[in-house]
Design an enzyme around this catalytic site. Structure first.
Site, PDB file in Angstrom:
ATOM      1  CG  ASN A   9      -1.757   1.235   1.342  1.00 38.10           C
ATOM      2  OD1 ASN A   9      -1.912   1.982   0.382  1.00 38.10           O
ATOM      3  ND2 ASN A   9      -2.328   1.463   2.518  1.00 38.10           N
ATOM      4  CD1 TRP A  10       3.857   1.304  -2.631  1.00 39.13           C
ATOM      5  CD2 TRP A  10       3.707   2.274  -4.648  1.00 39.13           C
ATOM      6  NE1 TRP A  10       4.708   0.641  -3.467  1.00 39.13           N
ATOM      7  CE2 TRP A  10       4.642   1.212  -4.721  1.00 39.13           C
ATOM      8  CE3 TRP A  10       3.446   3.016  -5.791  1.00 39.13           C
ATOM      9  CZ2 TRP A  10       5.313   0.897  -5.897  1.00 39.13           C
ATOM     10  CZ3 TRP A  10       4.107   2.696  -6.963  1.00 39.13           C
ATOM     11  CH2 TRP A  10       5.029   1.654  -7.018  1.00 39.13           C
ATOM     12  CE  LYS A  11      -0.226   3.437   4.784  1.00 40.02           C
ATOM     13  NZ  LYS A  11      -0.059   3.633   6.240  1.00 40.02           N
ATOM     14  CG  HIS A  94      -5.753   1.611   5.343  1.00 43.80           C
ATOM     15  ND1 HIS A  94      -5.340   2.622   6.184  1.00 43.80           N
ATOM     16  CD2 HIS A  94      -4.684   0.774   5.205  1.00 43.80           C
ATOM     17  CE1 HIS A  94      -4.083   2.412   6.529  1.00 43.80           C
ATOM     18  NE2 HIS A  94      -3.655   1.305   5.956  1.00 43.80           N
ATOM     19  CD  GLU A 166      -3.350  -2.428   7.412  1.00 45.65           C
ATOM     20  OE1 GLU A 166      -2.214  -2.401   6.920  1.00 45.65           O
ATOM     21  OE2 GLU A 166      -4.189  -1.539   7.217  1.00 45.65           O
ATOM     22  N   GLY A 172       2.125   2.504  10.924  1.00 44.72           N
ATOM     23  CA  GLY A 172       3.020   3.649  10.837  1.00 44.72           C
ATOM     24  C   GLY A 172       3.697   4.032  12.140  1.00 44.72           C
ATOM     25  CB  SER A 211       5.108  -1.580  12.204  1.00 43.46           C
ATOM     26  OG  SER A 211       4.591  -0.299  12.536  1.00 43.46           O
ATOM     27  N   GLY A 232       3.111  -1.157   4.199  1.00 43.66           N
ATOM     28  CA  GLY A 232       3.118   0.254   3.849  1.00 43.66           C
ATOM     29  C   GLY A 232       4.471   0.717   3.359  1.00 43.66           C
ATOM     30  N   GLY A 233       5.203   1.428   4.207  1.00 46.27           N
ATOM     31  CA  GLY A 233       6.449   2.077   3.813  1.00 46.27           C
ATOM     32  C   GLY A 233       7.499   1.150   3.228  1.00 46.27           C
TER      33      GLY A 233
END
Length: 256
Positions: A9-11, A94, A166, A172, A211, A232-233
């Protein structure tokens, strides 16, 4: 047995140029499919570049969809539009959508049903807040979210659903749940699905998100009821995403 999925998920990160660079890095690493279902969910503006540049095994997802097919809904994107672009997955519910944009369980359900109507696999996000966790309500909250998301879902489309646990407090934050804690919740998600349709419960992928990184993915993949991750990141850089795939491919699932 459920298939193994590593979904990124690149947001609100990576425009078209960065997307093309990411795909180039993926193709350099893998000349053959990595034996794991690979899904990247970029911003809307980068979807076409991802679809056009990616090999067949690198699936394209979206981060959101609206629950109407067309009309005067400024700023929204319909499932028909996503399907025409070649989108195969869509993240729904989300916590950032629920918390920042006040997305309700009812809206999540509408989005799930219309995504399935257009042949797009929903990745349905569920999870508890820090306060709910401290009150011991994790399983109750997640169960209600699962049941609401699947309300009135046609039974013969249920096998196309993916769930992602999640915990809101982990997203995050750098704080991940333990493998055992995540397994407890993911096992409960599968049991709730089984109550609705026992014939497909074992085949529905249940992912962990919050995370996730190459250093801790094995702890989650080693659990009986976790079939991958929503990342995510650590999905933004091809090299790191490939490291996640290398961990995941050691835990074979159904090839789908």
């Amino acid at each position: 047995m459920a298939r193994t999925i590593i979904a990124g998920n690149w947001k609100m990160n990576h425009g078209p140029r960065e997307t093309r660079e990411f795909v180039a890095g993926m193709k350099e690493k893998y000349q053959t499919p990595p034996a794991v279902e690979t899904v990247i969910c970029p911003p809307f503006v980068s979807i076409s570049d991802l679809v056009n540049e990616s090999p067949e095994w690198l699936k394209t997802g979206a981060q959101n969809v609206y629950f109407e097919e067309s009309g005067a809904f400024t700023g929204e994107v319909s499932p028909k539009m996503l399907a025409e672009l070649g989108v195969e997955y869509v993240i729904i519910g989300h916590s950032e959508r629920r918390n920042i944009f006040a997305e309700s369980d009812e809206e999540v359900n509408k989005k799930v049903r219309i995504a399935l109507k257009y042949g797009i696999k929903p990745i349905i996000c569920v999870g508890e807040s820090d306060a709910q966790r401290n009150e011991g309500k994790t399983l109750e909250v997640v169960e209600n979210q699962v049941k609401s998301a699947l309300s009135e879902v046609v039974s013969d489309t249920l096998q196309n659903v993916v769930f992602a646990y999640e915990p809101v407090w982990a997203i995050g934050s750098g704080k991940a749940a333990t493998g055992e804690d995540a397994e407890q919740v993911c096992k409960h998600i599968r049991s709730v699905i089984s109550e609705l349709n026992s014939s497909v419960a074992d085949d529905i992928p249940v992912l962990y998100g919050g995370s996730v990184k190459p250093e801790n993915l094995e702890e989650f993949m080693d659990q009986d009821n976790i079939n991958g991750a929503l990342v995510g990141g650590k999905s933004l850089v091809a090299e790191t995403y490939c490291q996640l795939l290398e961990v995941a491919r050691r835990f074979p699932g159904d090839e789908g």
